[in-house]
Design an enzyme around this catalytic site. Structure first.
Site, PDB file in Angstrom:
ATOM      1  N   HIS A  70       0.837  -1.201   0.000  1.00 59.20           N
ATOM      2  CA  HIS A  70       0.000   0.000   0.000  1.00 59.20           C
ATOM      3  C   HIS A  70       0.875   1.255   0.000  1.00 59.20           C
ATOM      4  CE1 HIS A  70      -3.589   2.415   1.227  1.00 59.20           C
ATOM      5  NE2 HIS A  70      -2.645   3.166   1.767  1.00 59.20           N
ATOM      6  N   GLU A  71       1.873   1.272   0.879  1.00 64.82           N
ATOM      7  CA  GLU A  71       2.755   2.445   0.960  1.00 64.82           C
ATOM      8  C   GLU A  71       3.624   2.563  -0.289  1.00 64.82           C
ATOM      9  OE1 GLU A  71       2.044   4.586   3.150  1.00 64.82           O
ATOM     10  OE2 GLU A  71       0.740   3.214   4.245  1.00 64.82           O
ATOM     11  N   HIS A  74       1.750   4.547  -2.900  1.00 67.36           N
ATOM     12  CA  HIS A  74       1.928   5.984  -2.686  1.00 67.36           C
ATOM     13  C   HIS A  74       3.289   6.426  -3.224  1.00 67.36           C
ATOM     14  CE1 HIS A  74      -1.598   6.707  -0.216  1.00 67.36           C
ATOM     15  NE2 HIS A  74      -1.249   5.770   0.649  1.00 67.36           N
TER      16      HIS A  74
END
Length: 150
Positions: A70-71, A74
């Site tokens: 998920h990170e 980003h």
């Protein structure tokens, strides 16, 4: 306190980046024990990924891998100059493409923290709160119905 060393953490993040994004991770990743309500965060101004060490201790490795992916979504979108926020289409598409979770699970150690549970009288939506809520003042966020204390 850290479940794995910084070097092992960097290697893990780089490996997941190479596997799911076909790009190397060239910046910094670290554990941050001060994170309480989130599994991790990406700081664009410093290009650092911070992870909550409790998720590595209390869950299986798949949950930590999901948070890292998920990170990384980003991170890679930010570097490419695309929309990297949670509401951006590019971000949502990359989450789906890589099989990354949109939200992380709640920590088992934090689940017992709620003292009050409210339910909507109309749609039966459940709200768990640490502090007491004035039911005459607040309404359901989904249907605007009245709340009741369970």
């Amino acid at each position: 306190m850290n479940p794995i060393s910084d070097k092992e953490l960097y290697e893990l993040v780089n490996q997941l980046s190479e596997t799911y994004f076909n790009k190397p991770f060239i910046d910094k990743v670290q554990f941050n024990a001060r994170l309480r309500t989130t599994g991790g965060r990406y700081i664009p101004s410093r290009r650092i990924i911070e992870l909550n060490p409790k998720y590595a201790l209390e869950f299986e490795k798949e949950e930590l891998y999901g948070i890292i992916k998920h990170e990384l979504c980003h991170y890679h979108l930010h570097i490419e100059g695309k929309g990297y926020g949670h509401r951006d289409r590019d971000f949502r598409e990359l989450l789906a493409k890589t099989g990354s979770p949109r939200h992380c699970k709640q920590l088992p150690s934090e689940e017992k923290r709620y003292r009050y549970t409210y339910a909507c009288r109309n749609c039966n939506a459940v709200y768990k709160r640490v502090r007491k809520v004035d039911v005459s003042r607040y309404r359901c966020g989904k249907c605007r119905g009245k709340l009741k204390l369970i």
